[in-house]
Design a protein around this motif. Sequence first.
Motif, PDB file in Angstrom:
ATOM      1  N   ALA A 297       0.832  -1.196   0.000  1.00 28.98           N
ATOM      2  CA  ALA A 297       0.000   0.000   0.000  1.00 28.98           C
ATOM      3  C   ALA A 297       0.871   1.253   0.000  1.00 28.98           C
ATOM      4  O   ALA A 297       1.870   1.340   0.717  1.00 28.98           O
ATOM      5  CB  ALA A 297      -0.915  -0.012   1.216  1.00 28.98           C
ATOM      6  N   GLN A 298       0.483   2.224  -0.818  1.00 23.54           N
ATOM      7  CA  GLN A 298       1.236   3.465  -0.943  1.00 23.54           C
ATOM      8  C   GLN A 298       0.702   4.522   0.023  1.00 23.54           C
ATOM      9  O   GLN A 298      -0.492   4.547   0.354  1.00 23.54           O
ATOM     10  CB  GLN A 298       1.138   3.974  -2.381  1.00 23.54           C
ATOM     11  N   LEU A 299       1.591   5.405   0.457  1.00 24.80           N
ATOM     12  CA  LEU A 299       1.246   6.432   1.424  1.00 24.80           C
ATOM     13  C   LEU A 299       1.413   7.814   0.807  1.00 24.80           C
ATOM     14  O   LEU A 299       2.275   8.025  -0.062  1.00 24.80           O
ATOM     15  CB  LEU A 299       2.141   6.318   2.667  1.00 24.80           C
ATOM     16  N   ASP A 300       0.596   8.764   1.278  1.00 21.97           N
ATOM     17  CA  ASP A 300       0.760  10.138   0.809  1.00 21.97           C
ATOM     18  C   ASP A 300       1.836  10.844   1.632  1.00 21.97           C
ATOM     19  O   ASP A 300       2.495  10.222   2.486  1.00 21.97           O
ATOM     20  CB  ASP A 300      -0.572  10.892   0.851  1.00 21.97           C
ATOM     21  N   ALA A 301       2.022  12.136   1.393  1.00 15.19           N
ATOM     22  CA  ALA A 301       3.091  12.888   2.054  1.00 15.19           C
ATOM     23  C   ALA A 301       2.917  12.928   3.566  1.00 15.19           C
ATOM     24  O   ALA A 301       3.894  13.100   4.312  1.00 15.19           O
ATOM     25  CB  ALA A 301       3.142  14.303   1.488  1.00 15.19           C
ATOM     26  N   ASP A 302       1.693  12.744   4.027  1.00 18.15           N
ATOM     27  CA  ASP A 302       1.429  12.763   5.470  1.00 18.15           C
ATOM     28  C   ASP A 302       1.449  11.366   6.090  1.00 18.15           C
ATOM     29  O   ASP A 302       1.121  11.209   7.271  1.00 18.15           O
ATOM     30  CB  ASP A 302       0.066  13.407   5.729  1.00 18.15           C
ATOM     31  N   GLY A 303       1.800  10.363   5.278  1.00 16.31           N
ATOM     32  CA  GLY A 303       1.873   9.003   5.793  1.00 16.31           C
ATOM     33  C   GLY A 303       0.554   8.283   5.862  1.00 16.31           C
ATOM     34  O   GLY A 303       0.427   7.278   6.573  1.00 16.31           O
ATOM     35  N   ASN A 304      -0.446   8.771   5.115  1.00 14.93           N
ATOM     36  CA  ASN A 304      -1.759   8.143   5.116  1.00 14.93           C
ATOM     37  C   ASN A 304      -1.954   7.290   3.859  1.00 14.93           C
ATOM     38  O   ASN A 304      -1.400   7.585   2.799  1.00 14.93           O
ATOM     39  CB  ASN A 304      -2.854   9.217   5.158  1.00 14.93           C
ATOM     40  N   PHE A 305      -2.769   6.224   3.993  1.00 19.06           N
ATOM     41  CA  PHE A 305      -3.084   5.391   2.840  1.00 19.06           C
ATOM     42  C   PHE A 305      -3.859   6.198   1.802  1.00 19.06           C
ATOM     43  O   PHE A 305      -4.638   7.094   2.138  1.00 19.06           O
ATOM     44  CB  PHE A 305      -3.904   4.176   3.261  1.00 19.06           C
TER      45      PHE A 305
END
Length: 431
Positions: A297-305
């Motif tokens: 699973a990839q995360l955004d810049a804030d570390g969210n899915f």
Amino acid sequence: MTQSTAVYSQDFLKALEIGRPPNIKKLFPNSRALIVSGKYIDRAMLAKGGAMTIAANGRSNLVIRGSLAAAQRANAAIIIEIARSEGGASSYCATNYWNIARQVDALCNEMGVTAPVAIHADHYGIKKPEDVAPAAVEIPTLFEAGITSIAIDASHMPDAQNLAANLALNEFVPDWAGLETEVGEIKGKSGLSTVDEAKFLIAGLNAHGIVADWIALNNGTTHGIEASDQGIQVELTTEIHKALEPYATSGAQHGTSGNNSDRLRRIAAETHTTKANVATALQMISWGLEVNDYGNAQLDADGNFIKVKGQGLTEELWEEMKAYAAKQDWKGGNYKKLNLPFENKIMGQPQEVRARMAKRVEDFVYTLLTDVFNAGDTAPLAIEAILKAGSHDPGPKAERIEDPADWTPEKYQARAASLEKEDGPEGDFDD
């Protein structure tokens, strides 16, 4: 695939008659689901050569549905499993040791799945000697509920205790059932399994007339979301499997979600691995999260899915799940704990949403089976093995070659003390 359109060949019908273990026949007397011993899934991969199949952790009904559809589409023998932490007495999934076979059987009949399927109780964890006695009570109930293969995982204990636990619990595993054992988890991420340790466990079992179908190693990967790029150590795995050739033990690869396709292709081609566990990736894919080519699973810049709009869950349910996780302070890999409280809400979504969730899993698993694991067209090989054996039990892959007199408790305890080991911080990887 929503309803049965299967054409049943004569070979399939004969395999259905003779290949289903006694517990499966008793539970599902009128079924046309070819649920078999894990031994036959292993045999099919060995017959093809350079092949391993997915052991799909069925954390939800829709993951199981998608995985079975992929197996049918790929004409591949497959394993559906659940680990003790996922589906044991203290679990975080609605799927458990006691209902997983019923789900698989129902789905196979509904969808007309003719691919042979094993039902595997993964990571039946024994973390201390005191766990053995209650396990002796519980393990028989798993087979009564339709399990056809089990991993006795005492790898959290030192080598001698690991072997002792496997020996003590083997009498509660039917002779016909697939058997997996494990070495190395106690050492965590950086302490890898060694040839000596793996050979100690498999040879010690062999001396007592036990031929393990698979061994799982700590070979450089972790379970769940993989953050590093170290990944599976192919050369180490090859070396250990080479040393175990006299015992005919195949490899079970854990933690595949954190490894790219090229590395997994090498595991299939260069080692004796025939079983590859995939858990977290299937969960994330079914939910509609953005993943890379191997399911991380990839995360955004804030570390969210990152949720892909219009894929997997409805956006409304995903927001509800995220809010629930935040309230519980669950992040990253701990999102797995959402499975149990939200299974019924997931199943209560519209049919088209449930269908796209299962289809997302199907497409991912199909690619793994056909393009990465080289497991395509192994279903006929499993059926061929059943017909050749004329039984639900193909028997052991190897004979006893170790002298029992050399493997008394006193002698194997002394031998364990002198093993070559690679230490690392303690691990605790259950699924």
